[in-house]
Motif scaffolding. Structure first.
Motif, mmCIF file in Angstrom:
data_model
loop_
_atom_site.group_PDB
_atom_site.id
_atom_site.type_symbol
_atom_site.label_atom_id
_atom_site.label_comp_id
_atom_site.label_asym_id
_atom_site.label_seq_id
_atom_site.Cartn_x
_atom_site.Cartn_y
_atom_site.Cartn_z
ATOM 1 N N THR A 14 -0.964 1.031 -2.384
ATOM 2 C CA THR A 14 -0.279 0.383 -1.254
ATOM 3 C C THR A 14 -0.066 1.291 -0.046
ATOM 4 O OG1 THR A 14 1.881 0.944 -2.207
ATOM 5 C CG2 THR A 14 0.941 -1.208 -2.778
ATOM 6 N N THR A 15 -0.483 2.545 -0.123
ATOM 7 C CA THR A 15 -0.339 3.416 1.040
ATOM 8 C C THR A 15 -1.165 2.869 2.208
ATOM 9 O OG1 THR A 15 -0.043 5.331 -0.396
ATOM 10 C CG2 THR A 15 -0.585 5.771 1.892
ATOM 11 N N GLY A 16 -0.544 2.775 3.368
ATOM 12 C CA GLY A 16 -1.228 2.269 4.548
ATOM 13 C C GLY A 16 -1.198 0.767 4.711
ATOM 14 N N VAL A 17 -0.703 0.064 3.710
ATOM 15 C CA VAL A 17 -0.590 -1.397 3.773
ATOM 16 C C VAL A 17 0.727 -1.750 4.465
ATOM 17 C CG1 VAL A 17 -0.416 -3.496 2.362
ATOM 18 C CG2 VAL A 17 -1.990 -1.647 1.693
ATOM 19 N N PRO A 18 0.741 -2.705 5.402
ATOM 20 C CA PRO A 18 -0.327 -3.627 5.799
ATOM 21 C C PRO A 18 -1.243 -3.046 6.870
ATOM 22 C CG PRO A 18 1.656 -4.215 6.962
ATOM 23 C CD PRO A 18 2.029 -3.060 6.067
#
Length: 272
Positions: A254-258
């Motif tokens: 989930t790093t960088g999401v969204p």
């Protein structure tokens, strides 16, 4: 008709229209968002340009694993994939994981070009998100064997690859096992590129890239072989006469999401 010739015609005919985020025009429209959707047509796609014109569903694409990334459409003349949820790595394309693919059925030999493809923020798709905390955030092109249940594919994607930010990643996935490398950090400083894949008469692939060509003239293209050879890492799948070639957007955890993945246009040309 080549992509940039079509752009000129569209500009004259629709000079009052504007693109999302104030950048040039496009055309296209979709197939249903159903997992493992099958193509209704018996023949493969031949010479086309899809500039994703307008806003709505993608047109005449075959979609695999739509539920993994449900928010994919045409928005103001661009392919736009909004990635807000990567729980259970559901968008991932790596080893046994197959995220969403929106593709055309293409017969060898062929040339496939994706224009100005890459990652952006939710607020501005043409501004790449930062690479803080080593994210794996990509948008790009995948070639997949005709059977979606067979985990055999090749892809070229633009974005952040962990600590290697603003790069292009290449990957071969053979029977569910992936081999991966990239072209180095900061080689695509805006997180966007043009990607070209040439499928030869012997059903093999040669991959090229360049920084986006915004001149409106394809004679200004200046293609570079991927990692100097045009070959993706590891062993490529054995491709049949027909393959699905299309667009993917995905993350690892989930790093960088969204973030969003966008593409201005695709060009497909039969080369025999």
């Amino acid at each position: 008709m080549k992509y940039y010739t079509l752009l000129f015609v569209l500009f004259i005919a629709f000079s009052c229209s504007k693109k999302e985020d104030d950048i040039p025009p496009q055309n296209g429209t979709p197939s249903q968002n159903e997992d493992n959707q099958e193509d209704d047509q018996d023949n493969t796609t031949t010479d086309i340009v899809d500039d994703f014109d307008g806003t709505g569903a993608l047109i005449d694409f075959v979609t695999n694993n739509a539920s993994s990334l449900p928010d994919v459409s045409r928005v103001a003349g661009r392919y736009r994939a909004v990635l807000t949820d990567n729980s259970d790595n559901k968008t991932l394309h790596f080893n046994q994981d197959q995220g969403r693919l929106d593709a055309k059925l293409v017969a060898f030999p062929f040339e496939f070009i994706a224009r100005n493809i890459g990652i952006g923020t939710i607020d501005n798709s043409q501004i790449a998100p930062t690479s803080a905390n080593s994210p794996y955030n990509f948008a790009g092109v995948q070639v997949h064997v005709e059977d979606f249940n067979s985990i055999n594919s090749s892809h070229v994607v633009v974005g952040h690859r962990g600590s290697t930010a603003f790069t292009i990643e290449g990957k071969n996935t053979l029977n569910g096992g992936s081999s991966v490398n990239d072209i180095g950090a900061n080689t695509v400083p805006n997180g966007r590129a043009d990607i070209r894949i040439v499928g030869s008469e012997n059903n093999t692939l040669t991959v090229y890239w360049q920084l986006p060509n915004f001149t409106g003239d394809s004679t200004s293209d200046n293609w570079t072989l991927y990692n100097g050879t045009g070959n993706l890492p590891g062993t490529a799948p054995t491709y049949g006469n027909n393959v699905y070639v299309g667009l993917i957007t995905y993350a690892f955890y989930t790093t960088g999401v969204p973030f969003v993945g966008t593409c201005d246009a695709i060009e497909i040309k039969k080369t025999n």
